[in-house]
Design an enzyme around this catalytic site. Structure first.
Site, PDB file in Angstrom:
ATOM      1  CE1 TYR A 104      -3.367  -2.858   0.632  1.00 58.06           C
ATOM      2  CE2 TYR A 104      -4.608  -0.910   1.193  1.00 58.06           C
ATOM      3  CZ  TYR A 104      -4.483  -2.098   1.098  1.00 58.06           C
ATOM      4  OH  TYR A 104      -5.582  -2.889   0.940  1.00 58.06           O
ATOM      5  CE  LYS A 135       2.423 -17.730  -1.977  1.00 54.14           C
ATOM      6  NZ  LYS A 135       1.549 -19.198  -1.985  1.00 54.14           N
ATOM      7  CG  ASP A 176      -1.193 -20.311  -0.758  1.00 51.37           C
ATOM      8  OD1 ASP A 176      -0.741 -20.222   0.283  1.00 51.37           O
ATOM      9  OD2 ASP A 176      -0.831 -20.942  -1.737  1.00 51.37           O
ATOM     10  CG  ASP A 209     -13.302  -7.615   2.121  1.00 49.15           C
ATOM     11  OD1 ASP A 209     -13.027  -6.621   3.354  1.00 49.15           O
ATOM     12  OD2 ASP A 209     -13.870  -7.355   1.071  1.00 49.15           O
ATOM     13  CG  ASP A 218      -7.874  -5.041   1.611  1.00 54.05           C
ATOM     14  OD1 ASP A 218      -8.684  -4.700   2.374  1.00 54.05           O
ATOM     15  OD2 ASP A 218      -7.771  -5.010   0.489  1.00 54.05           O
TER      16      ASP A 218
END
Ligand code: IPM
Ligand code: MG
Length: 360
Positions: free
Chosen positions: A146, A195, A227, A255, A251
């Site tokens: 970001y 990751k 993942d 959700d 982020d």
């Protein structure tokens, strides 16, 4: 106590959900003898329409002068709104990112738990939900993709875009410490999500998190690839206590976590720095498609206000009162459309706010 609250209603459903949160905060102030002084601050599209930019320096100063910020949501329809014809650094979201960075709000807490009453609104099967879940996503909020360097250039007639993912060890250490501190007061487990099989930034993340973990011998640390975490959230959400992760992964995972609570309209959030100051907002977006219809779910914003009482004002009793009132209204069967199930009573945004405020 006198509490100074900057209020960013923002765009889309923002003004509607913020109105209900203020209603509930006023009910709390009245019952427990506090006074709340609100200052309205423009951000996002609402600020672009007036000032041409999504966040003015004055708006940042107004937030800084407050004890806490209550925020609705910002942004519009990215394909149709004229705000998205502007250069990227003048679009609504740039205002929120600037505010997070200016106020150094590096720790984003997004709690996701399943109310038994909302089991039917949860898209998971009963055998997956089991006894429910209660997890806390601890998302790093001022670093990573970001805020890394980005550019779009044309090289030999071919357009090329760069976004850089950078973390230094100090940024990782401070969020990791927050994660372990929170876990210590909960079920004492941290799942650090990265990751590390691909990214250097993740390998550093893992190393620093392991160092921090040594200071918290009573907290169990496990590492999980992002993942796999996305999969585990819908396979066995009950396994998680604190999920500690970087900005972009947080982020996306938040959700996903919100949806298994029944609706994104249920997920509150607190963005904190090293002081008591914080910005409180629902994790969901501005939902321009349903704006102005009085049908949005205000519960995430109301629960964010509860987090404000708890973290910024140290008023636990008041925070409990809000959370209890929300629980009670759900037990009584009131639902906004997004969490409606058979046998429940559908109510509007403002009715939901009234019902919760009345139960304070
Ligand atoms: C969130 C939102 C923001 C983010 C957007 C509006 C910039 O999706 O708070 O999760 O990506 O952080
Ligand atoms: Mg998001």
């Amino acid at each position: 106590m006198e509490c100074k609250v900057a209020v960013i209603s923002g765009d889309g459903i923002g003004p509607e959900i913020v109105r209900e949160a203020k209603k509930v905060m006023d009910a709390v102030a009245e019952k427990y003898g506090h006074s709340i002084i609100y200052t309205d601050v423009l951000m996002g599209g609402a600020s672009i329409d007036v000032h041409g930019i999504p966040l003015t320096d004055q708006a940042v100063a107004d937030c800084q002068a407050a004890d806490a910020v209550l925020m609705g949501s910002i942004g519009g329809n990215t394909s149709t709104s004229p705000w998205y014809q502007l250069p990227a650094d003048r679009r609504p979201e740039a205002g929120l990112l600037k505010l997070r960075k200016s106020l150094c709000l590096f720790a984003n807490l997004r709690p996701a738990s399943l109310y038994q009453e909302l089991k039917k609104a949860c898209p998971l099967k009963d055998e997956v939900i089991k006894d429910g879940f209660d997890l806390m996503i601890m998302r790093e909020l001022t670093g990573g993709l970001y805020f890394g360097e980005r550019k779009t250039v044309e090289e030999n007639g071919v357009w090329k875009a760069y976004d850089t993912l950078t973390y230094d060890e100090n940024e990782i250490r401070r969020i990791a410490k927050r994660g372990f501190e929170i876990a210590k007061k909960r079920r004492k487990k941290v799942t650090s999500v990265d990751k590390a099989n691909v990214l250097d930034s993740s390998r550093l993340w893992r190393k620093v998190v392991e160092e921090v973990a040594k200071e918290y011998p009573d907290v169990v640390l496990e590492h999980m690839l992002v993942d796999n975490c996305a999969m585990q959230l819908v396979k066995d959400p009950g396994q998680f206590d604190v999920i500690l992760t970087e900005n972009m992964f947080g982020d996306i995972l938040s959700d996903e976590a919100s949806m298994i609570t029944g609706s994104i309209g249920m997920l509150p959030s607190a963005s904190l720095n090293d002081t008591k100051f914080g910005l409180y907002e629902p994790s969901g977006g501005s939902a321009p498609d349903i704006a102005g219809q009085n049908i949005a779910n205000p519960i995430a914003t109301i629960l964010s206000a509860a987090m404000m009482f708890r973290f910024s004002f140290d008023l636990d009793q008041e925070a409990d009162a809000i959370e209890r009132a929300v629980q009670q209204v759900l037990t009584e069967g009131y639902r906004t459309g997004d969490i409606l199930s058979e046998g429940c009573k559908q109510v509007s945004t403002s009715q939901m706010g009234d019902l919760i405020a009345e139960r304070i």
